[in-house]
Design a protein around this motif. Structure first.
Motif, PDB file in Angstrom:
ATOM      1  N   ARG A 162      -1.754 -18.605  -2.386  1.00 25.76           N
ATOM      2  CA  ARG A 162      -2.821 -19.600  -2.499  1.00 25.76           C
ATOM      3  C   ARG A 162      -2.755 -20.585  -1.323  1.00 25.76           C
ATOM      4  O   ARG A 162      -1.682 -21.115  -1.015  1.00 25.76           O
ATOM      5  N   GLY A 163      -3.865 -20.784  -0.673  1.00 24.80           N
ATOM      6  CA  GLY A 163      -3.932 -21.734   0.432  1.00 24.80           C
ATOM      7  C   GLY A 163      -3.482 -21.161   1.771  1.00 24.80           C
ATOM      8  O   GLY A 163      -3.396 -21.884   2.762  1.00 24.80           O
ATOM      9  N   GLU A 164      -3.186 -19.872   1.803  1.00 26.05           N
ATOM     10  CA  GLU A 164      -2.655 -19.242   3.020  1.00 26.05           C
ATOM     11  C   GLU A 164      -3.762 -18.432   3.697  1.00 26.05           C
ATOM     12  O   GLU A 164      -4.394 -17.595   3.054  1.00 26.05           O
ATOM     13  N   ARG A 165      -3.983 -18.669   4.998  1.00 26.07           N
ATOM     14  CA  ARG A 165      -4.966 -17.855   5.726  1.00 26.07           C
ATOM     15  C   ARG A 165      -4.377 -16.468   5.996  1.00 26.07           C
ATOM     16  O   ARG A 165      -3.173 -16.274   6.044  1.00 26.07           O
ATOM     17  N   LEU A 166      -5.283 -15.520   6.232  1.00 32.28           N
ATOM     18  CA  LEU A 166      -4.873 -14.119   6.391  1.00 32.28           C
ATOM     19  C   LEU A 166      -3.810 -13.943   7.482  1.00 32.28           C
ATOM     20  O   LEU A 166      -2.854 -13.176   7.318  1.00 32.28           O
ATOM     21  N   GLY A 167      -3.967 -14.663   8.605  1.00 30.17           N
ATOM     22  CA  GLY A 167      -3.016 -14.511   9.713  1.00 30.17           C
ATOM     23  C   GLY A 167      -1.589 -14.843   9.287  1.00 30.17           C
ATOM     24  O   GLY A 167      -0.624 -14.209   9.738  1.00 30.17           O
ATOM     25  N   VAL A 168      -1.443 -15.838   8.404  1.00 31.83           N
ATOM     26  CA  VAL A 168      -0.112 -16.222   7.918  1.00 31.83           C
ATOM     27  C   VAL A 168       0.426 -15.114   7.008  1.00 31.83           C
ATOM     28  O   VAL A 168       1.603 -14.747   7.073  1.00 31.83           O
ATOM     29  N   THR A 169      -0.468 -14.564   6.178  1.00 29.97           N
ATOM     30  CA  THR A 169      -0.058 -13.465   5.297  1.00 29.97           C
ATOM     31  C   THR A 169       0.423 -12.272   6.129  1.00 29.97           C
ATOM     32  O   THR A 169       1.468 -11.672   5.836  1.00 29.97           O
ATOM     33  N   ILE A 170      -0.326 -11.962   7.187  1.00 29.56           N
ATOM     34  CA  ILE A 170       0.070 -10.838   8.047  1.00 29.56           C
ATOM     35  C   ILE A 170       1.430 -11.119   8.691  1.00 29.56           C
ATOM     36  O   ILE A 170       2.295 -10.244   8.754  1.00 29.56           O
ATOM     37  N   GLY A 171       1.625 -12.367   9.122  1.00 32.35           N
ATOM     38  CA  GLY A 171       2.906 -12.741   9.736  1.00 32.35           C
ATOM     39  C   GLY A 171       4.065 -12.544   8.768  1.00 32.35           C
ATOM     40  O   GLY A 171       5.172 -12.165   9.172  1.00 32.35           O
ATOM     41  N   ARG A 172       3.834 -12.808   7.494  1.00 27.54           N
ATOM     42  CA  ARG A 172       4.880 -12.698   6.473  1.00 27.54           C
ATOM     43  C   ARG A 172       5.109 -11.239   6.054  1.00 27.54           C
ATOM     44  O   ARG A 172       6.232 -10.766   5.954  1.00 27.54           O
ATOM     45  N   VAL A 173       3.984 -10.522   5.846  1.00 28.59           N
ATOM     46  CA  VAL A 173       4.097  -9.162   5.285  1.00 28.59           C
ATOM     47  C   VAL A 173       4.223  -8.111   6.387  1.00 28.59           C
ATOM     48  O   VAL A 173       4.862  -7.072   6.192  1.00 28.59           O
ATOM     49  N   GLY A 174       3.625  -8.393   7.544  1.00 29.21           N
ATOM     50  CA  GLY A 174       3.750  -7.461   8.665  1.00 29.21           C
ATOM     51  C   GLY A 174       2.432  -6.777   9.012  1.00 29.21           C
ATOM     52  O   GLY A 174       1.709  -6.327   8.124  1.00 29.21           O
ATOM     53  N   LEU A 175       2.169  -6.702  10.313  1.00 30.30           N
ATOM     54  CA  LEU A 175       0.934  -6.050  10.780  1.00 30.30           C
ATOM     55  C   LEU A 175       0.953  -4.559  10.442  1.00 30.30           C
ATOM     56  O   LEU A 175      -0.065  -3.980  10.085  1.00 30.30           O
ATOM     57  N   ASP A 176       2.122  -3.937  10.552  1.00 38.72           N
ATOM     58  CA  ASP A 176       2.203  -2.496  10.260  1.00 38.72           C
ATOM     59  C   ASP A 176       1.826  -2.205   8.812  1.00 38.72           C
ATOM     60  O   ASP A 176       1.182  -1.195   8.526  1.00 38.72           O
ATOM     61  N   GLU A 177       2.233  -3.098   7.912  1.00 38.68           N
ATOM     62  CA  GLU A 177       1.907  -2.893   6.502  1.00 38.68           C
ATOM     63  C   GLU A 177       0.391  -3.021   6.288  1.00 38.68           C
ATOM     64  O   GLU A 177      -0.206  -2.238   5.539  1.00 38.68           O
ATOM     65  N   LEU A 178      -0.223  -3.999   6.976  1.00 38.45           N
ATOM     66  CA  LEU A 178      -1.688  -4.123   6.870  1.00 38.45           C
ATOM     67  C   LEU A 178      -2.346  -2.850   7.400  1.00 38.45           C
ATOM     68  O   LEU A 178      -3.220  -2.276   6.732  1.00 38.45           O
ATOM     69  N   LYS A 179      -1.910  -2.395   8.570  1.00 39.90           N
ATOM     70  CA  LYS A 179      -2.516  -1.194   9.166  1.00 39.90           C
ATOM     71  C   LYS A 179      -2.333   0.012   8.242  1.00 39.90           C
ATOM     72  O   LYS A 179      -3.208   0.866   8.149  1.00 39.90           O
ATOM     73  N   ARG A 180      -1.206   0.080   7.566  1.00 40.59           N
ATOM     74  CA  ARG A 180      -0.928   1.206   6.660  1.00 40.59           C
ATOM     75  C   ARG A 180      -1.944   1.232   5.517  1.00 40.59           C
ATOM     76  O   ARG A 180      -2.312   2.280   5.009  1.00 40.59           O
ATOM     77  N   ARG A 181      -2.431   0.048   5.151  1.00 44.38           N
ATOM     78  CA  ARG A 181      -3.333  -0.017   3.991  1.00 44.38           C
ATOM     79  C   ARG A 181      -4.813   0.004   4.376  1.00 44.38           C
ATOM     80  O   ARG A 181      -5.682  -0.027   3.522  1.00 44.38           O
ATOM     81  N   VAL A 182      -5.091  -0.026   5.680  1.00 45.68           N
ATOM     82  CA  VAL A 182      -6.491   0.013   6.132  1.00 45.68           C
ATOM     83  C   VAL A 182      -6.879   1.445   6.464  1.00 45.68           C
ATOM     84  O   VAL A 182      -6.143   2.136   7.171  1.00 45.68           O
ATOM     85  N   GLY A 183      -8.014   1.871   5.939  1.00 37.78           N
ATOM     86  CA  GLY A 183      -8.498   3.222   6.229  1.00 37.78           C
ATOM     87  C   GLY A 183      -7.880   4.289   5.374  1.00 37.78           C
ATOM     88  O   GLY A 183      -7.896   5.464   5.723  1.00 37.78           O
ATOM     89  N   LYS A 184      -7.315   3.880   4.230  1.00 37.90           N
ATOM     90  CA  LYS A 184      -6.693   4.873   3.317  1.00 37.90           C
ATOM     91  C   LYS A 184      -7.755   5.679   2.612  1.00 37.90           C
ATOM     92  O   LYS A 184      -8.771   5.140   2.207  1.00 37.90           O
TER      93      LYS A 184
END
Ligand code: SF4
Ligand code: SF4
Ligand code: SF4
Length: 291
Positions: free
Chosen positions: A269-291
């Protein structure tokens, strides 16, 4: 009329009513995706501004319009007049915001893709709380028609720009060398046989060589969109990171849907997407895009 003490200003903001500094006055934010406004709607907006507001309109940096100086007791009347004429009200708060875009290929000579059309389609599908998703924070999306990136895709939570990959048809080339001079990336050099050689590592798929060639020897191999995620402005600016290239217009909508799901599942809550990506990882985001 004085503002009732029980009024929920945050809820009002979500509904497009923004409390002004001046006591008991509000600005009303309108929903004008990609900054495109029907001329008849503009007349209605002007009338509402004169009738209920202070006669001023503010053009926001995200291609929106706000009617300023509306006293609290006139807010509903202003809203009713606008909605009766088909003018839609905007939203603030933790929402998928109104989509922005440049005019793109339909209007701009540099446009490679129909960014405005894509922006309208994305706004229609995702605006507000898409698919019932309550988002952790605001979520901004934009589409640029080419690599000039006028609406700044890298500063949005998800941003796109057009791309075009050139292909040489050597039989049509007269060896003039115009494309070598035109390419600002130094990606083209003329070979000993007077044919241009393209360095794919330097080429950014801008398509300038295609436009400049007097014999149409450079042709379009494929057109698509590059996608970026996690950009934002404000106190801690951050540019979005590339998550895809040569994405088709249809797939661009699915990229947005996938990133929204990631954000909803992983964002605090209150976290912009860029901060979430920084915490969880860009690779994890990419893994979930285009599934
Ligand atoms: S981003 Fe490209 S297509 Fe869009 S307005 Fe700018 S120059 Fe034109
Ligand atoms: S501009 Fe066209 S004709 Fe001239 S060298 Fe390049 S490809 Fe050949
Ligand atoms: S597409 Fe752009 S960067 Fe690539 S070779 Fe042509 S002019 Fe150069």
């Amino acid at each position: 009329m004085t503002l009732p003490k029980t009024i929920d200003l945050a809820a009002m903001k979500t509904g497009g009513f923004i409390k002004q500094k001046e006591k008991d006055f509000f600005a009303l934010r309108l929903r004008t995706p990609v900054g495109k406004i029907d001329a008849d709607h503009l007349e209605v907006i002007s009338k509402v501004s004169r009738k209920y507001g202070d006669g001023n309109l503010h053009l926001t940096v995200r291609q929106g319009i706000e009617i300023q100086g509306i006293p609290f007791e006139q807010l509903q009347n202003a809203r009713d007049d606008l909605e009766a004429a088909g003018v839609r009200i905007g939203a603030c708060g933790p929402r998928f915001r109104v989509v922005t875009a440049c005019p793109g290929a339909e209007i701009c000579p540099n446009g490679l893709v129909d960014s405005a059309g894509l922006g309208l389609a994305a706004d229609e599908r995702f605006y507000g709380q898409p698919e019932g998703l309550e988002l952790p924070h605001k979520f901004k999306v934009t589409f640029a028609g080419c690599l000039a990136c006028c609406p700044k895709p890298q500063e949005n939570d998800v941003g796109f720009h057009g791309l075009v990959e050139p292909e040489l048809f050597a039989d049509d080339c007269n060896g003039c060398g115009v494309c070598e001079v035109t390419c600002k990336e130094g990606a083209i050099v003329m070979g000993d046989d007077d044919l241009p050689i393209k360095d794919d590592a330097k080429c950014i798929d801008c398509g300038d060589c295609i436009k400049s060639c007097p014999t149409d020897a450079w042709k379009v191999k494929r057109v698509g969109l590059a996608a970026y995620a996690g950009g934002r402005w404000g106190r801690h600016p951050e540019l979005g990171q590339k998550i895809g290239e040569f994405i088709s217009p249809d797939d661009a909508m699915e990229v947005i849907a996938d990133v929204l799901r990631f954000y909803k599942e992983e964002g605090k809550r209150g976290e912009r997407l860029g901060v979430t990506i920084g915490r969880v990882g860009l690779d994890e985001l990419k893994r979930r895009v285009g599934k």
